[in-house]
Write a protein that holds these residues in place. Structure first.
Motif, PDB file in Angstrom:
ATOM      1  N   THR A 144       0.892  -0.691  -0.026  1.00  0.00           N
ATOM      2  CA  THR A 144       0.146   0.244  -0.224  1.00  0.00           C
ATOM      3  C   THR A 144       1.078   1.459  -0.443  1.00  0.00           C
ATOM      4  OG1 THR A 144      -1.587  -0.679   1.056  1.00  0.00           O
ATOM      5  CG2 THR A 144      -2.204   1.178   0.669  1.00  0.00           C
ATOM      6  N   TRP A 145       0.872   2.037  -0.975  1.00  0.00           N
ATOM      7  CA  TRP A 145       1.484   3.073  -1.028  1.00  0.00           C
ATOM      8  C   TRP A 145       0.498   4.495  -0.696  1.00  0.00           C
ATOM      9  CZ3 TRP A 145       6.795   3.898  -2.474  1.00  0.00           C
ATOM     10  CH2 TRP A 145       7.359   2.471  -2.560  1.00  0.00           C
ATOM     11  N   ARG A 146       0.489   5.810  -0.281  1.00  0.00           N
ATOM     12  CA  ARG A 146      -0.263   7.116   0.378  1.00  0.00           C
ATOM     13  C   ARG A 146       0.519   8.277  -1.072  1.00  0.00           C
ATOM     14  NH1 ARG A 146      -2.636   4.758   4.201  1.00  0.00           N
ATOM     15  NH2 ARG A 146      -1.838   4.966   6.322  1.00  0.00           N
ATOM     16  N   ILE A 197       7.901   6.296  -4.078  1.00  0.00           N
ATOM     17  CA  ILE A 197       8.226   6.824  -5.591  1.00  0.00           C
ATOM     18  C   ILE A 197       7.734   8.050  -6.749  1.00  0.00           C
ATOM     19  CG2 ILE A 197       6.960   6.034  -7.515  1.00  0.00           C
ATOM     20  CD1 ILE A 197       5.666   3.568  -5.875  1.00  0.00           C
ATOM     21  N   GLU A 198       8.223   8.861  -7.328  1.00  0.00           N
ATOM     22  CA  GLU A 198       8.488  10.150  -7.323  1.00  0.00           C
ATOM     23  C   GLU A 198       8.383   9.871  -9.134  1.00  0.00           C
ATOM     24  OE1 GLU A 198      12.339  12.097  -5.748  1.00  0.00           O
ATOM     25  OE2 GLU A 198       9.996  13.179  -4.730  1.00  0.00           O
ATOM     26  N   GLY A 199       7.594  11.090  -9.792  1.00  0.00           N
ATOM     27  CA  GLY A 199       7.113  10.836 -11.093  1.00  0.00           C
ATOM     28  C   GLY A 199       6.405  11.685 -11.675  1.00  0.00           C
ATOM     29  N   THR A 200       5.657  11.656 -12.828  1.00  0.00           N
ATOM     30  CA  THR A 200       5.087  12.257 -13.583  1.00  0.00           C
ATOM     31  C   THR A 200       3.818  11.465 -13.922  1.00  0.00           C
ATOM     32  OG1 THR A 200       7.291  13.435 -14.474  1.00  0.00           O
ATOM     33  CG2 THR A 200       4.920  14.199 -15.529  1.00  0.00           C
ATOM     34  N   VAL A 201       2.905  12.156 -13.777  1.00  0.00           N
ATOM     35  CA  VAL A 201       1.244  11.628 -14.259  1.00  0.00           C
ATOM     36  C   VAL A 201       1.109  12.531 -15.843  1.00  0.00           C
ATOM     37  CG1 VAL A 201      -0.105  12.987 -12.072  1.00  0.00           C
ATOM     38  CG2 VAL A 201      -0.951  10.711 -13.775  1.00  0.00           C
ATOM     39  N   GLU A 228       1.694  16.314 -14.582  1.00  0.00           N
ATOM     40  CA  GLU A 228       1.715  16.852 -13.325  1.00  0.00           C
ATOM     41  C   GLU A 228       2.858  15.445 -12.437  1.00  0.00           C
ATOM     42  OE1 GLU A 228      -2.053  16.526 -10.854  1.00  0.00           O
ATOM     43  OE2 GLU A 228      -3.593  17.501 -12.351  1.00  0.00           O
ATOM     44  N   LYS A 229       3.364  16.407 -11.316  1.00  0.00           N
ATOM     45  CA  LYS A 229       4.269  15.499 -10.944  1.00  0.00           C
ATOM     46  C   LYS A 229       3.587  14.919  -9.684  1.00  0.00           C
ATOM     47  CE  LYS A 229       8.802  17.857 -11.233  1.00  0.00           C
ATOM     48  NZ  LYS A 229       8.882  16.689 -12.506  1.00  0.00           N
ATOM     49  N   TRP A 230       4.005  13.569  -9.417  1.00  0.00           N
ATOM     50  CA  TRP A 230       3.193  12.575  -8.158  1.00  0.00           C
ATOM     51  C   TRP A 230       4.523  12.040  -7.845  1.00  0.00           C
ATOM     52  CZ3 TRP A 230       2.951   7.236  -8.126  1.00  0.00           C
ATOM     53  CH2 TRP A 230       3.677   6.579  -9.287  1.00  0.00           C
ATOM     54  N   THR A 231       3.724  11.936  -6.217  1.00  0.00           N
ATOM     55  CA  THR A 231       5.094  11.753  -5.187  1.00  0.00           C
ATOM     56  C   THR A 231       3.741  10.272  -4.219  1.00  0.00           C
ATOM     57  OG1 THR A 231       5.793  13.215  -4.888  1.00  0.00           O
ATOM     58  CG2 THR A 231       6.239  11.752  -3.696  1.00  0.00           C
ATOM     59  N   ALA A 232       4.510   8.773  -4.210  1.00  0.00           N
ATOM     60  CA  ALA A 232       4.338   7.625  -3.018  1.00  0.00           C
ATOM     61  C   ALA A 232       4.817   7.507  -2.076  1.00  0.00           C
ATOM     62  CB  ALA A 232       3.247   6.782  -3.975  1.00  0.00           C
ATOM     63  N   THR A 233       4.341   7.015  -0.930  1.00  0.00           N
ATOM     64  CA  THR A 233       5.346   6.721   0.461  1.00  0.00           C
ATOM     65  C   THR A 233       4.573   5.646   0.675  1.00  0.00           C
ATOM     66  OG1 THR A 233       5.021   9.245   0.747  1.00  0.00           O
ATOM     67  CG2 THR A 233       6.290   7.477   2.370  1.00  0.00           C
ATOM     68  N   ARG A 234       5.149   5.005   1.165  1.00  0.00           N
ATOM     69  CA  ARG A 234       4.648   3.259   1.232  1.00  0.00           C
ATOM     70  C   ARG A 234       4.461   3.256   2.374  1.00  0.00           C
ATOM     71  NH1 ARG A 234       7.151  -1.997  -0.205  1.00  0.00           N
ATOM     72  NH2 ARG A 234       8.945  -1.003  -1.193  1.00  0.00           N
ATOM     73  N   ALA A 235       2.967   2.551   2.862  1.00  0.00           N
ATOM     74  CA  ALA A 235       2.318   2.596   3.869  1.00  0.00           C
ATOM     75  C   ALA A 235       3.437   2.159   5.241  1.00  0.00           C
ATOM     76  CB  ALA A 235       0.594   2.524   3.861  1.00  0.00           C
ATOM     77  N   GLY A 236       3.245   2.714   6.340  1.00  0.00           N
ATOM     78  CA  GLY A 236       3.134   1.771   7.329  1.00  0.00           C
ATOM     79  C   GLY A 236       3.192   0.277   7.491  1.00  0.00           C
TER      80      GLY A 236
END
Length: 101
Positions: A21-23, A79-83, A90-98
């Motif tokens: 799961t990524w936030r 995860i960082e990238g482009t959508v 747009e830029k997007w970023t996701a962070t792994r959930a605990g």
């Protein structure tokens, strides 16, 4: 040793581990990984979109969700990238959930 022209073609690029799961700022996504193939669900607010066409090549991830094309680089727990949706980028970023749920 003897040089080999296409040895590099045999090198297996190990895909980054992204299952889980990524936030995201606007919601969360759940990824299921099988080797370099990625599927899952993207939840934004009350909407849900299926993640299709997901591919990993080393640390590069690409997938489609909700009519938008996501591409990014996996770096540990982010995860960082482009959508790309239509003509907008747009830029997007996701962070792994605990891990604790």
């Amino acid at each position: 040793g003897r040089e080999c022209a296409n040895c590099s073609a045999l090198m297996w690029i190990i895909p980054a581990p992204v299952q889980g799961t990524w936030r995201l700022p606007q919601g969360e996504m759940t990824l299921t990984q099988r080797f370099q193939m990625v599927t899952g669900t993207l939840r934004r607010g009350t909407g849900r979109a299926s993640i299709t066409d997901g591919r990993l090549r080393g640390d590069q991830i690409t997938f489609t969700a909700g009519g938008a094309r996501y591409s990014g680089r996996v770096s540990g727990n982010t995860i960082e990238g482009t959508v790309t949706a239509g003509s907008s980028n747009e830029k997007w970023t996701a962070t792994r959930a605990g891990r604790g749920g």
